[in-house]
Design a protein around this motif. Sequence first.
Motif, PDB file in Angstrom:
ATOM      1  N   ASN A   1       0.831  -1.208   0.000  1.00 35.96           N
ATOM      2  CA  ASN A   1       0.000   0.000   0.000  1.00 35.96           C
ATOM      3  C   ASN A   1       0.866   1.259   0.000  1.00 35.96           C
ATOM      4  O   ASN A   1       0.549   2.252  -0.680  1.00 35.96           O
ATOM      5  N   LEU A   2       1.943   1.209   0.761  1.00 40.87           N
ATOM      6  CA  LEU A   2       2.875   2.339   0.816  1.00 40.87           C
ATOM      7  C   LEU A   2       3.493   2.581  -0.554  1.00 40.87           C
ATOM      8  O   LEU A   2       3.567   3.727  -1.026  1.00 40.87           O
ATOM      9  N   ARG A   3       3.932   1.519  -1.202  1.00 41.14           N
ATOM     10  CA  ARG A   3       4.534   1.663  -2.530  1.00 41.14           C
ATOM     11  C   ARG A   3       3.502   2.163  -3.542  1.00 41.14           C
ATOM     12  O   ARG A   3       3.792   3.065  -4.340  1.00 41.14           O
TER      13      ARG A   3
ATOM     14  N   GLU B   1       9.636   7.790  -7.810  1.00 40.54           N
ATOM     15  CA  GLU B   1       9.327   6.380  -8.052  1.00 40.54           C
ATOM     16  C   GLU B   1      10.530   5.492  -7.747  1.00 40.54           C
ATOM     17  O   GLU B   1      10.393   4.425  -7.127  1.00 40.54           O
ATOM     18  N   LEU B   2      11.714   5.923  -8.183  1.00 34.09           N
ATOM     19  CA  LEU B   2      12.916   5.114  -7.966  1.00 34.09           C
ATOM     20  C   LEU B   2      13.154   4.891  -6.474  1.00 34.09           C
ATOM     21  O   LEU B   2      13.395   3.749  -6.037  1.00 34.09           O
ATOM     22  N   VAL B   3      13.077   5.950  -5.695  1.00 28.90           N
ATOM     23  CA  VAL B   3      13.282   5.820  -4.247  1.00 28.90           C
ATOM     24  C   VAL B   3      12.208   4.917  -3.639  1.00 28.90           C
ATOM     25  O   VAL B   3      12.501   4.058  -2.799  1.00 28.90           O
ATOM     26  N   ALA B   4      10.960   5.084  -4.072  1.00 26.54           N
ATOM     27  CA  ALA B   4       9.868   4.266  -3.531  1.00 26.54           C
ATOM     28  C   ALA B   4      10.105   2.786  -3.788  1.00 26.54           C
ATOM     29  O   ALA B   4       9.872   1.944  -2.907  1.00 26.54           O
ATOM     30  N   ARG B   5      10.556   2.449  -4.968  1.00 29.15           N
ATOM     31  CA  ARG B   5      10.785   1.033  -5.294  1.00 29.15           C
ATOM     32  C   ARG B   5      11.962   0.454  -4.517  1.00 29.15           C
ATOM     33  O   ARG B   5      11.933  -0.708  -4.091  1.00 29.15           O
ATOM     34  N   ILE B   6      12.997   1.249  -4.300  1.00 31.14           N
ATOM     35  CA  ILE B   6      14.163   0.754  -3.566  1.00 31.14           C
ATOM     36  C   ILE B   6      13.852   0.622  -2.074  1.00 31.14           C
ATOM     37  O   ILE B   6      14.186  -0.386  -1.438  1.00 31.14           O
ATOM     38  N   VAL B   7      13.185   1.627  -1.505  1.00 32.23           N
ATOM     39  CA  VAL B   7      12.882   1.622  -0.070  1.00 32.23           C
ATOM     40  C   VAL B   7      11.980   0.452   0.305  1.00 32.23           C
ATOM     41  O   VAL B   7      12.126  -0.136   1.385  1.00 32.23           O
ATOM     42  N   THR B   8      11.053   0.088  -0.572  1.00 28.50           N
ATOM     43  CA  THR B   8      10.101  -0.983  -0.256  1.00 28.50           C
ATOM     44  C   THR B   8      10.559  -2.350  -0.772  1.00 28.50           C
ATOM     45  O   THR B   8       9.833  -3.340  -0.625  1.00 28.50           O
TER      46      THR B   8
ATOM     47  N   PRO C   1      23.475  -8.485  -4.017  1.00 32.97           N
ATOM     48  CA  PRO C   1      24.162  -7.465  -4.822  1.00 32.97           C
ATOM     49  C   PRO C   1      23.276  -6.273  -5.165  1.00 32.97           C
ATOM     50  O   PRO C   1      23.785  -5.170  -5.401  1.00 32.97           O
ATOM     51  N   ARG C   2      21.978  -6.485  -5.142  1.00 32.59           N
ATOM     52  CA  ARG C   2      21.074  -5.378  -5.424  1.00 32.59           C
ATOM     53  C   ARG C   2      21.017  -4.395  -4.257  1.00 32.59           C
ATOM     54  O   ARG C   2      20.614  -3.236  -4.436  1.00 32.59           O
ATOM     55  N   HIS C   3      21.419  -4.849  -3.075  1.00 30.31           N
ATOM     56  CA  HIS C   3      21.366  -4.003  -1.892  1.00 30.31           C
ATOM     57  C   HIS C   3      22.313  -2.812  -2.038  1.00 30.31           C
ATOM     58  O   HIS C   3      21.934  -1.656  -1.803  1.00 30.31           O
ATOM     59  N   GLN C   4      23.558  -3.099  -2.412  1.00 25.94           N
ATOM     60  CA  GLN C   4      24.542  -2.028  -2.591  1.00 25.94           C
ATOM     61  C   GLN C   4      24.153  -1.123  -3.761  1.00 25.94           C
ATOM     62  O   GLN C   4      24.270   0.095  -3.687  1.00 25.94           O
ATOM     63  N   ARG C   5      23.680  -1.746  -4.830  1.00 25.01           N
ATOM     64  CA  ARG C   5      23.235  -0.952  -5.980  1.00 25.01           C
ATOM     65  C   ARG C   5      22.081  -0.047  -5.576  1.00 25.01           C
ATOM     66  O   ARG C   5      22.037   1.126  -5.963  1.00 25.01           O
ATOM     67  N   GLY C   6      21.141  -0.588  -4.811  1.00 28.02           N
ATOM     68  CA  GLY C   6      20.002   0.211  -4.370  1.00 28.02           C
ATOM     69  C   GLY C   6      20.433   1.405  -3.532  1.00 28.02           C
ATOM     70  O   GLY C   6      19.912   2.517  -3.708  1.00 28.02           O
ATOM     71  N   ALA C   7      21.381   1.177  -2.617  1.00 29.20           N
ATOM     72  CA  ALA C   7      21.864   2.276  -1.779  1.00 29.20           C
ATOM     73  C   ALA C   7      22.509   3.362  -2.627  1.00 29.20           C
ATOM     74  O   ALA C   7      22.300   4.562  -2.408  1.00 29.20           O
TER      75      ALA C   7
ATOM     76  N   PRO D   1      16.605   3.376 -17.934  1.00 28.65           N
ATOM     77  CA  PRO D   1      17.034   1.978 -17.788  1.00 28.65           C
ATOM     78  C   PRO D   1      17.086   1.524 -16.322  1.00 28.65           C
ATOM     79  O   PRO D   1      16.744   0.382 -16.017  1.00 28.65           O
ATOM     80  N   THR D   2      17.492   2.421 -15.440  1.00 27.65           N
ATOM     81  CA  THR D   2      17.527   2.095 -14.014  1.00 27.65           C
ATOM     82  C   THR D   2      16.131   1.843 -13.480  1.00 27.65           C
ATOM     83  O   THR D   2      15.879   0.852 -12.773  1.00 27.65           O
ATOM     84  N   LEU D   3      15.194   2.725 -13.819  1.00 27.96           N
ATOM     85  CA  LEU D   3      13.808   2.548 -13.395  1.00 27.96           C
ATOM     86  C   LEU D   3      13.221   1.246 -13.943  1.00 27.96           C
ATOM     87  O   LEU D   3      12.527   0.511 -13.229  1.00 27.96           O
ATOM     88  N   THR D   4      13.497   0.974 -15.202  1.00 26.71           N
ATOM     89  CA  THR D   4      12.981  -0.244 -15.828  1.00 26.71           C
ATOM     90  C   THR D   4      13.468  -1.487 -15.092  1.00 26.71           C
ATOM     91  O   THR D   4      12.703  -2.438 -14.859  1.00 26.71           O
ATOM     92  N   GLN D   5      14.732  -1.486 -14.693  1.00 26.72           N
ATOM     93  CA  GLN D   5      15.275  -2.633 -13.971  1.00 26.72           C
ATOM     94  C   GLN D   5      14.595  -2.822 -12.632  1.00 26.72           C
ATOM     95  O   GLN D   5      14.214  -3.942 -12.267  1.00 26.72           O
ATOM     96  N   TRP D   6      14.387  -1.745 -11.868  1.00 22.58           N
ATOM     97  CA  TRP D   6      13.740  -1.871 -10.562  1.00 22.58           C
ATOM     98  C   TRP D   6      12.277  -2.242 -10.698  1.00 22.58           C
ATOM     99  O   TRP D   6      11.723  -2.943  -9.836  1.00 22.58           O
ATOM    100  N   ARG D   7      11.653  -1.805 -11.777  1.00 21.75           N
ATOM    101  CA  ARG D   7      10.260  -2.243 -12.023  1.00 21.75           C
ATOM    102  C   ARG D   7      10.204  -3.749 -12.265  1.00 21.75           C
ATOM    103  O   ARG D   7       9.278  -4.419 -11.806  1.00 21.75           O
ATOM    104  N   ARG D   8      11.183  -4.276 -12.965  1.00 22.88           N
ATOM    105  CA  ARG D   8      11.227  -5.725 -13.221  1.00 22.88           C
ATOM    106  C   ARG D   8      11.492  -6.491 -11.948  1.00 22.88           C
ATOM    107  O   ARG D   8      10.952  -7.582 -11.747  1.00 22.88           O
ATOM    108  N   TRP D   9      12.349  -5.973 -11.095  1.00 27.64           N
ATOM    109  CA  TRP D   9      12.678  -6.657  -9.851  1.00 27.64           C
ATOM    110  C   TRP D   9      11.553  -6.574  -8.822  1.00 27.64           C
ATOM    111  O   TRP D   9      11.460  -7.434  -7.936  1.00 27.64           O
ATOM    112  N   SER D  10      10.741  -5.524  -8.890  1.00 25.07           N
ATOM    113  CA  SER D  10       9.721  -5.311  -7.852  1.00 25.07           C
ATOM    114  C   SER D  10       8.753  -6.471  -7.756  1.00 25.07           C
ATOM    115  O   SER D  10       8.231  -6.929  -8.783  1.00 25.07           O
ATOM    116  N   PRO D  11       8.504  -6.956  -6.549  1.00 23.44           N
ATOM    117  CA  PRO D  11       7.558  -8.072  -6.381  1.00 23.44           C
ATOM    118  C   PRO D  11       6.118  -7.620  -6.588  1.00 23.44           C
ATOM    119  O   PRO D  11       5.804  -6.469  -6.503  1.00 23.44           O
TER     120      PRO D  11
END
Length: 218
Positions: free
Chosen positions: A88-90, A138-145, A154-160, A208-218
């Motif tokens: 809901n937050l995301r 949007e990018l911050v929202a996807r990484i934070v959640t 490895p996505r943790h360091q990239r996300g930070a 491209p960064t946003l697209t990748q996080w959208r693909r990873w998002s559950p």
Amino acid sequence: MALWSTRSLRSLMAATGPRERAEAVADLHAALAGRDPAIACDIAPADVQITRMAAFLLDDLSEPHLLQLRAVDRPDATRLATTDAGRNLRTLQLRLAERMRLQAVAVLCSEPPDTPEQTHVRYLATATGMLAFGDYYELVARIVTFPFDGPTDPRHQRGAREMSMAVQATAATRTLFEVDLAAPTFDVAYQTMWINLMSEARESTLLPTLTQWRRWSP
């Protein structure tokens, strides 16, 4: 001479249908009608409307960014997208990000015909800023959640790293609104350069960064 734009803004307009454009303009003008943002008294007459818009939009960002700032400190049970509260937050933040992009559309659609070049650059810079706010939000929202698989993921360091970039870019864009777009001081050459650089960065890196996080998002 035909007024110019950027690839990012042209793509944004092309992706927004006539009905959405009309609704975005109506929403922005209705909000402005109920507010009286303070602007300098020596703003050129042609720049009054877009300066009022920039001042209003900057103020309108306060609550969404406060929400996102507080979201970082939430416990996993109410922050991660694998939980109902986290989803809901995301979802709420993604809606706010899309609203910022639609406000960019409204700015572009509100530009009167026969606008002087300097005023046109103000419209482009304001729309570019709102588009950037939406994308970075949007990018911050996807990484934070995002539910990382522990600190070794490895996505943790990239996300930070990428969240830090988004936060810094957002802060820089807010400063631009405060110092330039909502004030009489306006360097057309600098703003033109900034608009083009932001468009290039969005197309080459941010999307491209946003697209990748959208693909990873559950």
